[in-house]
Design an enzyme around this catalytic site. Structure first.
Site, PDB file in Angstrom:
ATOM      1  N   ASN A  26      -9.800   5.521   2.723  1.00  0.00           N
ATOM      2  CA  ASN A  26      -8.740   5.212   1.776  1.00  0.00           C
ATOM      3  C   ASN A  26      -8.199   6.483   1.129  1.00  0.00           C
ATOM      4  O   ASN A  26      -7.890   7.440   1.820  1.00  0.00           O
ATOM      5  CB  ASN A  26      -9.216   4.179   0.754  1.00  0.00           C
ATOM      6  CG  ASN A  26      -8.579   2.815   0.983  1.00  0.00           C
ATOM      7  OD1 ASN A  26      -7.372   2.713   1.239  1.00  0.00           O
ATOM      8  ND2 ASN A  26      -9.362   1.767   0.909  1.00  0.00           N
ATOM      9  N   ASP A  67      -9.576   2.524  -4.329  1.00  0.00           N
ATOM     10  CA  ASP A  67      -8.669   2.366  -3.194  1.00  0.00           C
ATOM     11  C   ASP A  67      -7.837   3.648  -3.077  1.00  0.00           C
ATOM     12  O   ASP A  67      -8.386   4.730  -2.938  1.00  0.00           O
ATOM     13  CB  ASP A  67      -7.821   1.112  -3.388  1.00  0.00           C
ATOM     14  CG  ASP A  67      -7.240   0.563  -2.098  1.00  0.00           C
ATOM     15  OD1 ASP A  67      -6.869   1.369  -1.220  1.00  0.00           O
ATOM     16  OD2 ASP A  67      -7.112  -0.668  -1.966  1.00  0.00           O
ATOM     17  N   GLU A 126       0.829  -1.209   0.000  1.00  0.00           N
ATOM     18  CA  GLU A 126       0.000   0.000   0.000  1.00  0.00           C
ATOM     19  C   GLU A 126       0.862   1.258   0.000  1.00  0.00           C
ATOM     20  O   GLU A 126       2.059   1.230   0.292  1.00  0.00           O
ATOM     21  CB  GLU A 126      -0.911   0.045   1.235  1.00  0.00           C
ATOM     22  CG  GLU A 126      -2.343  -0.383   0.990  1.00  0.00           C
ATOM     23  CD  GLU A 126      -3.178   0.671   0.263  1.00  0.00           C
ATOM     24  OE1 GLU A 126      -2.599   1.676  -0.217  1.00  0.00           O
ATOM     25  OE2 GLU A 126      -4.399   0.466   0.165  1.00  0.00           O
TER      26      GLU A 126
END
Length: 283
Positions: free
Chosen positions: A146, A194, A18
């Protein structure tokens, strides 16, 4: 669609890669593997890599103005000094909850999101964390906080609460985000929004979890470009490199019965556009 060349920057089996972030002071990309509690760095010029294991699951890691990192951990916001020493900046543990995506605003404050491990629809939040550790709730009830980013003129803030299938936009005055409204909606079957980044033209790039793609939306919310990916679960994207023209894309393999061999790797789309310089955390 995009036929541009997609390269592998770092071959990795990250469970939940991420948050790629370019650190201009160090000339490196920072990204995390949330569930492995690891912060990775990568220098695209030399190929040098580092891996740091954090105190807890780590949702995001961003450079600090004086060196070191600010990290969005399970139980709050922590600081790593340049010598590696750790301390809490804002410690607020809540059982079943962890830090998720975060971004540094133009004024040097950290906007940090949370979510619940069981992904309940009312268990997450978004807060502004000042350099002195003061926490101001912004969105006290979200599902999966997010992507966060700001327009080039700093008057707009973009935000994703993943299960809504939307990228939303707020008016931003340098410290406050108000007047939330939809910016772009991801249709059924195309995955879930995302992480995101905003380029120098004000366009919003968003990674689509379970959508195997990154999309670019123009400032008026029109879909402009789709970059198809070999990995099913891209998680976030950011411009990096010395001229901020290469788009780095993190990915995950968690929850996949038969992941693609590149799932969990850090991918790069060379010369994808023009990114904007980021702001280090001022604390």
């Amino acid at each position: 669609m995009s036929s541009a060349r997609l390269d592998v920057a770092v071959s990795e089996n990250a469970e939940l890669g991420e948050g790629p972030t370019w650190d201009p002071a160090a000339g490196r990309l920072i990204w995390v593997d949330i569930l492995a509690a690891r912060v990775h760095t990568y220098d695209p010029v030399t190929g040098h890599r580092t891996v740091r294991t954090t105190e807890q699951h780590v949702g995001a890691a961003k450079p600090r103005a004086g060196g070191g990192l600010v990290v969005n951990l399970r139980d709050g916001i922590g600081l790593y000094d340049p010598d590696g020493a750790f301390r809490w900046l804002a410690h607020d543990p809540e059982p079943g909850r962890r830090g998720n995506d975060a971004a540094v605003a133009p004024d040097g404050a950290l906007w940090a999101g949370t979510m619940r491990y069981d992904e309940t629809e009312v268990g997450g939040s978004l807060a502004r964390v000042a350099p002195d550790g003061g926490v101001t709730p912004v969105l006290p009830v979200v599902a999966c906080s997010n992507g966060i980013g700001w327009s080039p003129d700093e008057r707009l803030m973009y935000y994703v609460d993943t299960p809504t299938r939307r990228v939303d936009v707020f008016d931003f005055d340098g410290e406050n985000a108000v007047n939330r409204r939809p910016f772009a909606t991801i249709e059924e079957g195309a995955g879930f929004p995302d992480g995101l980044t905003v380029d120098a033209d004000g366009a919003v790039w968003v990674a689509l979890w379970d959508g195997a793609a990154v999309r670019r939306y123009t400032p008026d919310g029109s879909l402009d470009r789709i970059v198809e990916l070999p990995v099913r679960r891209p998680t976030a994207c950011a411009f990096g490199g010395t001229d901020l023209r290469d788009l780095y894309i993190s990915s995950a393999r968690v929850g996949l019965d038969v992941p693609h061999p590149l799932s969990g790797s850090l991918l790069v789309l060379p010369d994808a556009g023009q990114g904007m310089p980021g702001t280090p955390f001022a604390g």
